[in-house]
Design a protein around this motif. Structure first.
Motif, PDB file in Angstrom:
ATOM      1  N   ARG A 103      -6.693  -8.161   8.010  1.00 28.49           N
ATOM      2  CA  ARG A 103      -5.424  -8.313   7.295  1.00 28.49           C
ATOM      3  C   ARG A 103      -5.635  -8.236   5.780  1.00 28.49           C
ATOM      4  O   ARG A 103      -4.911  -7.530   5.072  1.00 28.49           O
ATOM      5  N   GLU A 104      -6.642  -8.946   5.282  1.00 30.64           N
ATOM      6  CA  GLU A 104      -6.908  -8.922   3.844  1.00 30.64           C
ATOM      7  C   GLU A 104      -7.413  -7.552   3.396  1.00 30.64           C
ATOM      8  O   GLU A 104      -7.144  -7.116   2.275  1.00 30.64           O
ATOM      9  N   LEU A 132       2.446  -5.291   7.478  1.00 30.70           N
ATOM     10  CA  LEU A 132       2.193  -5.675   8.859  1.00 30.70           C
ATOM     11  C   LEU A 132       3.463  -6.280   9.448  1.00 30.70           C
ATOM     12  O   LEU A 132       4.306  -6.795   8.704  1.00 30.70           O
ATOM     13  N   LEU A 178      -2.191  -7.716  15.209  1.00 29.06           N
ATOM     14  CA  LEU A 178      -2.345  -8.194  13.838  1.00 29.06           C
ATOM     15  C   LEU A 178      -0.974  -8.281  13.176  1.00 29.06           C
ATOM     16  O   LEU A 178      -0.224  -7.299  13.143  1.00 29.06           O
ATOM     17  N   THR A 179      -0.629  -9.456  12.644  1.00 34.11           N
ATOM     18  CA  THR A 179       0.659  -9.650  11.981  1.00 34.11           C
ATOM     19  C   THR A 179       0.439 -10.288  10.612  1.00 34.11           C
ATOM     20  O   THR A 179      -0.693 -10.571  10.213  1.00 34.11           O
ATOM     21  N   GLN A 180       1.545 -10.533   9.916  1.00 33.17           N
ATOM     22  CA  GLN A 180       1.474 -11.085   8.565  1.00 33.17           C
ATOM     23  C   GLN A 180       0.729 -12.412   8.520  1.00 33.17           C
ATOM     24  O   GLN A 180       0.005 -12.694   7.566  1.00 33.17           O
ATOM     25  N   ASP A 181       0.931 -13.243   9.521  1.00 34.28           N
ATOM     26  CA  ASP A 181       0.294 -14.557   9.499  1.00 34.28           C
ATOM     27  C   ASP A 181      -0.265 -14.949  10.863  1.00 34.28           C
ATOM     28  O   ASP A 181      -0.228 -16.120  11.246  1.00 34.28           O
ATOM     29  N   TYR A 221      -8.039 -12.532   9.955  1.00 33.85           N
ATOM     30  CA  TYR A 221      -7.957 -12.692   8.498  1.00 33.85           C
ATOM     31  C   TYR A 221      -8.635 -11.528   7.770  1.00 33.85           C
ATOM     32  O   TYR A 221      -8.071 -10.978   6.816  1.00 33.85           O
ATOM     33  N   ARG A 277      -4.318  -5.467   2.948  1.00 34.01           N
ATOM     34  CA  ARG A 277      -3.587  -5.873   1.748  1.00 34.01           C
ATOM     35  C   ARG A 277      -4.297  -5.386   0.491  1.00 34.01           C
ATOM     36  O   ARG A 277      -3.653  -4.960  -0.478  1.00 34.01           O
TER      37      ARG A 277
END
Length: 244
Positions: free
Chosen positions: A161-162, A177, A150-153, A158, A165
């Motif tokens: 990641r969200e 991340l 899992l990375t920033q983009d 999704y 955040r």
């Protein structure tokens, strides 16, 4: 507060949280004791009381690492120093018979830090108002179709990641991340939350995780829950390690 001022404040809040550096200063005390909730109706007192209790729960989770006791939730209004309402449909014509009664509003509640802090201590929940150690989340996700970091983009992940955040914003934790799978070395004074988040055939998730660095070490397994519940449990446990 005008709608324009409220929107400007919300934008400034989001930018400030997104820009928290790895070596973060202690968070602003007033911001620590500010919570939000979505309620129905501008003058709906039962809804406003519910919103006060929900916002207090958010603050308690942030500063004490636990939900507010029922007694404090029931008396949440006693700790309110001020609040604002922002119409989520500002500028859209009212189209129902009840007018603004059923309109949704964002309730921003500013609690009195001294009063609420004392009440939390009396309930056995010690407020934590100091610096939040920065966290690098190095998570491998296995969703039964693919396995990836899992990375920033990253093109996948999704939801997790969200969820991370959202946790960072709500808890005011400088959590990030990696930018890319190969660029995941921690910065100075940054703890590492490492783990594998795997989904089973029933759509439930298990997280095996470990935290190292910044003077803290902790780990564990959270089994067969939603991914947001698993990630919240790991982040909460990591913050508890920092508090010690």
């Amino acid at each position: 507060m005008t709608v324009r001022a409220a929107l400007a404040l919300a934008l400034a809040w989001a930018v400030a949280l997104a820009a928290v550096p790895a070596a973060a200063a202690p968070p602003d005390r007033a911001a620590l004791y500010t919570g939000r909730a979505v309620i129905t109706g501008r003058d709906n007192e039962p809804e406003r009381r519910r919103g006060f209790a929900e916002a207090l729960d958010e603050v308690a989770g942030r500063v004490a690492g636990a939900p507010a006791p029922d007694a404090l939730r029931a008396d949440a209004a006693a700790f309110v120093a001020g609040f604002d309402l922002l119409d989520r449909k500002q500028g859209i014509q009212v189209s129902d018979e009840q007018g603004t009664r059923d309109r949704a509003y964002v309730l921003t509640v500013r609690f009195d830090p001294a009063r609420l802090g004392a009440a939390l201590r009396a309930a056995g929940l010690a407020p934590w108002e100091g610096e939040r150690s920065a966290i690098l989340a190095r998570l491998t996700v296995d969703d039964t179709v693919r396995r990836y970091r899992l990375t920033q983009d990253s093109p996948h992940g999704y939801g997790p990641r969200e969820a991370l955040r959202s946790l960072a914003r709500r808890l005011m934790v400088p959590l990030r991340l990696p930018d890319t799978p190969g660029d995941d070395r921690p910065r100075p004074d940054e703890a590492v939350l490492e783990g594998t988040l795997a989904m089973d055939g029933a759509g439930l998730w298990t997280l095996d995780w470990r935290l190292d660095g910044a003077g803290a070490a902790r780990g564990g397994r959270i089994e067969r829950v939603s991914f947001d519940v698993a990630l919240r449990a790991a982040v909460d446990a990591s913050l508890a390690a920092f508090r010690r």
